[in-house]
Motif scaffolding. Structure first.
Motif, PDB file in Angstrom:
ATOM      1  N   LEU A   1      -5.584  -1.823-102.026  1.00 20.07           N
ATOM      2  CA  LEU A   1      -6.785  -1.004-102.465  1.00 20.07           C
ATOM      3  C   LEU A   1      -6.817  -0.936-103.863  1.00 20.07           C
ATOM      4  O   LEU A   1      -7.754  -0.932-104.496  1.00 20.07           O
ATOM      5  N   GLY A   2      -5.858  -0.650-104.566  1.00 16.17           N
ATOM      6  CA  GLY A   2      -5.701  -0.331-105.922  1.00 16.17           C
ATOM      7  C   GLY A   2      -6.130  -1.817-106.649  1.00 16.17           C
ATOM      8  O   GLY A   2      -7.011  -1.677-107.687  1.00 16.17           O
ATOM      9  N   LEU A   3      -5.785  -3.108-106.315  1.00 12.31           N
ATOM     10  CA  LEU A   3      -5.923  -4.081-106.794  1.00 12.31           C
ATOM     11  C   LEU A   3      -7.726  -4.306-106.645  1.00 12.31           C
ATOM     12  O   LEU A   3      -8.459  -4.939-107.611  1.00 12.31           O
ATOM     13  N   LEU A   4      -8.212  -3.829-105.419  1.00 15.67           N
ATOM     14  CA  LEU A   4      -9.534  -3.716-105.218  1.00 15.67           C
ATOM     15  C   LEU A   4     -10.430  -2.921-106.052  1.00 15.67           C
ATOM     16  O   LEU A   4     -11.758  -2.715-105.806  1.00 15.67           O
ATOM     17  N   GLY A   5      -9.658  -2.025-106.673  1.00 16.15           N
ATOM     18  CA  GLY A   5     -10.422  -1.040-107.439  1.00 16.15           C
ATOM     19  C   GLY A   5     -10.596   0.191-106.575  1.00 16.15           C
ATOM     20  O   GLY A   5     -11.418   1.072-107.211  1.00 16.15           O
ATOM     21  N   ARG A   6      -9.847   0.523-105.774  1.00 21.88           N
ATOM     22  CA  ARG A   6     -10.117   1.665-104.926  1.00 21.88           C
ATOM     23  C   ARG A   6      -8.823   2.522-105.225  1.00 21.88           C
ATOM     24  O   ARG A   6      -7.598   2.050-105.525  1.00 21.88           O
ATOM     25  N   ASP A   7      -9.121   3.795-105.146  1.00 26.43           N
ATOM     26  CA  ASP A   7      -7.956   4.664-105.094  1.00 26.43           C
ATOM     27  C   ASP A   7      -7.652   5.124-103.656  1.00 26.43           C
ATOM     28  O   ASP A   7      -8.438   5.695-102.819  1.00 26.43           O
ATOM     29  N   PRO A   8      -6.553   4.784-103.120  1.00 22.54           N
ATOM     30  CA  PRO A   8      -6.214   4.746-101.893  1.00 22.54           C
ATOM     31  C   PRO A   8      -6.073   6.359-101.429  1.00 22.54           C
ATOM     32  O   PRO A   8      -6.015   6.724-100.258  1.00 22.54           O
TER      33      PRO A   8
ATOM     34  N   VAL B   1     -21.483  -5.833-109.181  1.00 14.57           N
ATOM     35  CA  VAL B   1     -20.057  -5.536-109.494  1.00 14.57           C
ATOM     36  C   VAL B   1     -19.100  -6.021-108.288  1.00 14.57           C
ATOM     37  O   VAL B   1     -19.507  -5.593-107.265  1.00 14.57           O
ATOM     38  N   VAL B   2     -18.282  -6.815-108.660  1.00 13.97           N
ATOM     39  CA  VAL B   2     -17.451  -7.555-107.768  1.00 13.97           C
ATOM     40  C   VAL B   2     -16.239  -6.594-107.490  1.00 13.97           C
ATOM     41  O   VAL B   2     -16.000  -6.389-106.304  1.00 13.97           O
ATOM     42  N   PHE B   3     -15.469  -6.458-108.424  1.00 16.21           N
ATOM     43  CA  PHE B   3     -14.303  -5.611-108.306  1.00 16.21           C
ATOM     44  C   PHE B   3     -14.318  -4.308-109.370  1.00 16.21           C
ATOM     45  O   PHE B   3     -14.740  -4.903-110.443  1.00 16.21           O
ATOM     46  N   GLY B   4     -14.036  -3.087-109.053  1.00 18.75           N
ATOM     47  CA  GLY B   4     -13.744  -2.296-110.020  1.00 18.75           C
ATOM     48  C   GLY B   4     -12.697  -2.295-110.726  1.00 18.75           C
ATOM     49  O   GLY B   4     -11.672  -3.313-110.365  1.00 18.75           O
ATOM     50  N   PRO B   5     -12.461  -1.564-111.932  1.00 21.53           N
ATOM     51  CA  PRO B   5     -10.980  -1.603-112.584  1.00 21.53           C
ATOM     52  C   PRO B   5      -9.758  -1.475-111.520  1.00 21.53           C
ATOM     53  O   PRO B   5     -10.271  -0.577-110.910  1.00 21.53           O
ATOM     54  N   GLU B   6      -8.903  -1.759-111.662  1.00 29.95           N
ATOM     55  CA  GLU B   6      -7.910  -1.801-111.140  1.00 29.95           C
ATOM     56  C   GLU B   6      -7.128  -0.308-111.138  1.00 29.95           C
ATOM     57  O   GLU B   6      -7.190   0.223-112.374  1.00 29.95           O
ATOM     58  N   VAL B   7      -6.658   0.351-109.813  1.00 27.43           N
ATOM     59  CA  VAL B   7      -6.170   1.483-109.663  1.00 27.43           C
ATOM     60  C   VAL B   7      -4.727   1.117-109.770  1.00 27.43           C
ATOM     61  O   VAL B   7      -4.150   0.591-108.750  1.00 27.43           O
ATOM     62  N   LYS B   8      -3.835   1.966-110.720  1.00 23.46           N
ATOM     63  CA  LYS B   8      -2.504   1.383-110.572  1.00 23.46           C
ATOM     64  C   LYS B   8      -1.696   2.291-109.549  1.00 23.46           C
ATOM     65  O   LYS B   8      -2.082   3.550-109.576  1.00 23.46           O
ATOM     66  N   ILE B   9      -1.101   1.556-108.726  1.00 28.15           N
ATOM     67  CA  ILE B   9      -0.373   2.167-107.542  1.00 28.15           C
ATOM     68  C   ILE B   9       1.224   1.630-107.762  1.00 28.15           C
ATOM     69  O   ILE B   9       1.336   0.539-108.003  1.00 28.15           O
ATOM     70  N   SER B  10       2.150   2.401-107.323  1.00 29.35           N
ATOM     71  CA  SER B  10       3.487   2.210-107.575  1.00 29.35           C
ATOM     72  C   SER B  10       3.913   0.913-106.562  1.00 29.35           C
ATOM     73  O   SER B  10       3.159   0.943-105.478  1.00 29.35           O
ATOM     74  N   ASP B  11       4.882   0.400-107.248  1.00 32.75           N
ATOM     75  CA  ASP B  11       5.307  -1.105-106.454  1.00 32.75           C
ATOM     76  C   ASP B  11       6.087  -0.514-104.791  1.00 32.75           C
ATOM     77  O   ASP B  11       5.885  -1.342-104.175  1.00 32.75           O
ATOM     78  N   ASP B  12       6.446   0.651-104.780  1.00 35.39           N
ATOM     79  CA  ASP B  12       6.928   1.219-103.225  1.00 35.39           C
ATOM     80  C   ASP B  12       5.839   1.834-102.681  1.00 35.39           C
ATOM     81  O   ASP B  12       6.325   2.267-101.585  1.00 35.39           O
TER      82      ASP B  12
END
Length: 193
Positions: A182-189, A163-174
């Motif tokens: 971290l969200g783009l890497l599939g992590r929930d910050p 598994v290279v990257f998990g599903p993207e975790v949506k994080i607000s732009d601000d």
């Protein structure tokens, strides 16, 4: 020491400090990686060091296992990879990788060296340590992460169990940039055990 070797050393120093700071009762703590405990995160990093050696027909030196002594296992694996980077002929030699032909030092830089940054966050988060990633690392990762091909998020696309990257975790732009990375890497910050 060239830039790649220096970057590896800095990242390995940071990861090693996190491993050394884990208290004995914390090794079984869950991590942000669903399938790994804190010990499993270190095991993955040690295994990835071995993966840097295998295209050269080498394997990790005999050392305590991650089950026996995670810090000693990492220190030994690190020494094996640093030996590749300090030998200019080996570092510049080409090897076949899942990403195509790369020099040994490019392979190390793009895989295990970069892996220690993210998995350092995982280990810190699992064990209650400071999980701040060096802002220079965050800034460097941000542009490329915005263009992760979707196949990099498909489990097993690069081989069984990979598994290279998990599903993207949506994080607000601000949100802080580290959170967005971290969200783009599939992590929930905001993950906590």
């Amino acid at each position: 020491m060239n830039e790649i070797a220096a970057r590896y050393r800095s990242r390995a120093d940071n990861f090693e400090a996190k491993v050394a700071a884990v208290r004995p009762g914390q090794w079984s703590n869950p991590s942000p990686c669903d399938e790994w405990s804190a010990r499993g995160v270190v095991g993955h990093i040690v295994d990835m060091h071995g993966a840097m050696l295998s295209p050269l027909g080498k394997s990790l030196s005999v050392a305590p296992t991650v089950e026996e002594d995670p810090l000693a296992a990492f220190v030994s694996a690190r020494a094996d990879v640093e030996a590749l980077l300090t030998d200019s002929a080996i570092a510049a030699s080409k090897v076949a990788t899942p990403a195509g032909q790369l020099t040994v030092e490019q392979h190390v830089d793009q895989v295990v060296s970069a892996d220690m940054v993210l998995h350092g966050w995982d280990l810190a988060r699992a064990t209650g340590q400071d999980d701040t990633i060096d802002p220079t690392e965050i800034e460097a990762m941000w542009p490329g992460l915005q263009q992760i091909p979707e196949e990099m998020r498909i489990p097993g696309a690069f081989g069984p169990g990979i598994v290279v990257f998990g599903p993207e975790v949506k994080i607000s732009d601000d949100a802080p940039l580290q959170h967005r990375v971290l969200g783009l890497l599939g992590r929930d910050p905001y993950w906590s055990a």
